[in-house]
Motif scaffolding. Structure first.
Motif, mmCIF file in Angstrom:
data_model
loop_
_atom_site.group_PDB
_atom_site.id
_atom_site.type_symbol
_atom_site.label_atom_id
_atom_site.label_comp_id
_atom_site.label_asym_id
_atom_site.label_seq_id
_atom_site.Cartn_x
_atom_site.Cartn_y
_atom_site.Cartn_z
ATOM 1 N N VAL A 164 7.828 9.868 8.246
ATOM 2 C CA VAL A 164 8.653 9.018 7.388
ATOM 3 C C VAL A 164 8.646 7.584 7.892
ATOM 4 C CG1 VAL A 164 10.178 10.926 6.740
ATOM 5 C CG2 VAL A 164 10.771 9.496 8.705
ATOM 6 N N ASP A 165 9.259 6.721 7.109
ATOM 7 C CA ASP A 165 9.558 5.325 7.438
ATOM 8 C C ASP A 165 8.318 4.456 7.603
ATOM 9 O OD1 ASP A 165 10.769 2.963 7.991
ATOM 10 O OD2 ASP A 165 12.041 3.713 9.607
ATOM 11 N N PHE A 166 7.813 3.983 6.470
ATOM 12 C CA PHE A 166 6.722 3.015 6.466
ATOM 13 C C PHE A 166 7.281 1.595 6.334
ATOM 14 C CE2 PHE A 166 4.549 6.897 5.748
ATOM 15 C CZ PHE A 166 3.231 6.705 6.141
ATOM 16 N N GLY A 167 8.503 1.404 6.851
ATOM 17 C CA GLY A 167 9.203 0.135 6.696
ATOM 18 C C GLY A 167 8.529 -1.046 7.366
ATOM 19 N N ILE A 168 7.792 -0.809 8.462
ATOM 20 C CA ILE A 168 7.093 -1.922 9.117
ATOM 21 C C ILE A 168 5.584 -1.700 9.082
ATOM 22 C CG2 ILE A 168 9.048 -2.458 10.613
ATOM 23 C CD1 ILE A 168 7.465 -1.151 12.923
#
Length: 238
Positions: A164-168
């Motif tokens: 999860v978390d492709f925020g950066i």
């Protein structure tokens, strides 16, 4: 926190909160009693009008929605309620790998090697899909997650493993690219090149996944070695 309505979604409870955003378990309802539970990520109220944080969330949604794979939590929607931007994602009923490893350590339990290998294989499969992803013209999207860590590996109670978390994440489609020298991610799991602020590619994610796999194995902690490796030698060293 009491349940409340947020646009078309009913917020059930808060799952997590960070410096930039908060994540809620939410549900949407349809006809004949239809309900669907999702994880809803919204920008923290303190940054609801910050263009940089808004663009980061939009970029995350645009990258993640391209990825359809059994080991990547699916992204469903990008929207806005009032001035608050949000994305909805697949809800994984389980715990992140960091919490699992911490609980195992507290109870002096070693994770079986076959379980470590299985989780490592699933994470590698997710990364392989992201790294190979191309757009409709056949051009590589150049996706690099940049934050492969136990906190971003979810394990469901039924044994599914989800990245999860492709925020950066780094990708060619992003409106704002991270400048060379700007460091994003968790130091403990960075490749040396990422920690130095040098240009990176998919190999940096593979390095980080290796650190995660190493930390899962019994009695191992790669953090000290990883930090040492990330220190650039002094130019005056012999």
């Amino acid at each position: 926190m009491a349940e409340r309505q947020f646009g078309p979604y009913r917020l059930i409870r808060q799952i997590a909160v960070g410096g930039m955003a908060e994540i809620h378990l939410a549900k949407t309802a349809g006809i004949a009693g239809f309900e669907k539970y999702v994880a809803l990520k919204m920008i923290h109220p303190n940054f609801a009008e910050d263009d940089q944080f808004i663009q980061m969330l939009v970029d995350e949604a645009k990258i993640a929605v391209q990825l359809t794979h059994g080991n990547i939590a699916q992204t469903f929607d990008l929207g806005r309620v009032g001035e608050t931007y949000y994305i909805t994602m697949e809800y994984v009923d389980g715990a992140d790998l960091y919490k699992i490893l911490r609980r195992a350590s507290e109870q002096d339990i070693e994770m079986p090697l076959d379980v470590c290998a299985f989780i490592g294989k699933e994470v590698a499969s997710a990364l392989d899909h992201a790294h190979r992803k191309r757009d409709h013209t056949g051009r590589s999207l150049g996706i690099v997650h940049r934050d492969v860590s136990p906190q971003n590996v979810l394990v469901s109670y039924s044994g599914e493993v989800k990245l999860v978390d492709f925020g950066i994440a780094k990708a060619t489609m992003k409106v704002r690219q991270t400048a060379v020298g700007v460091i994003k991610g968790k130091y403990y799991y960075m490749s040396p090149e990422q920690a130095w602020g040098d240009p990176i590619d998919h190999r940096s994610d593979i390095f980080s996944a290796g650190i995660v796999l190493y930390e899962m194995t019994p009695r191992r902690s790669a953090r000290r070695a990883c930090c040492a490796a990330a220190c650039r030698p002094s130019s005056s060293a012999s």
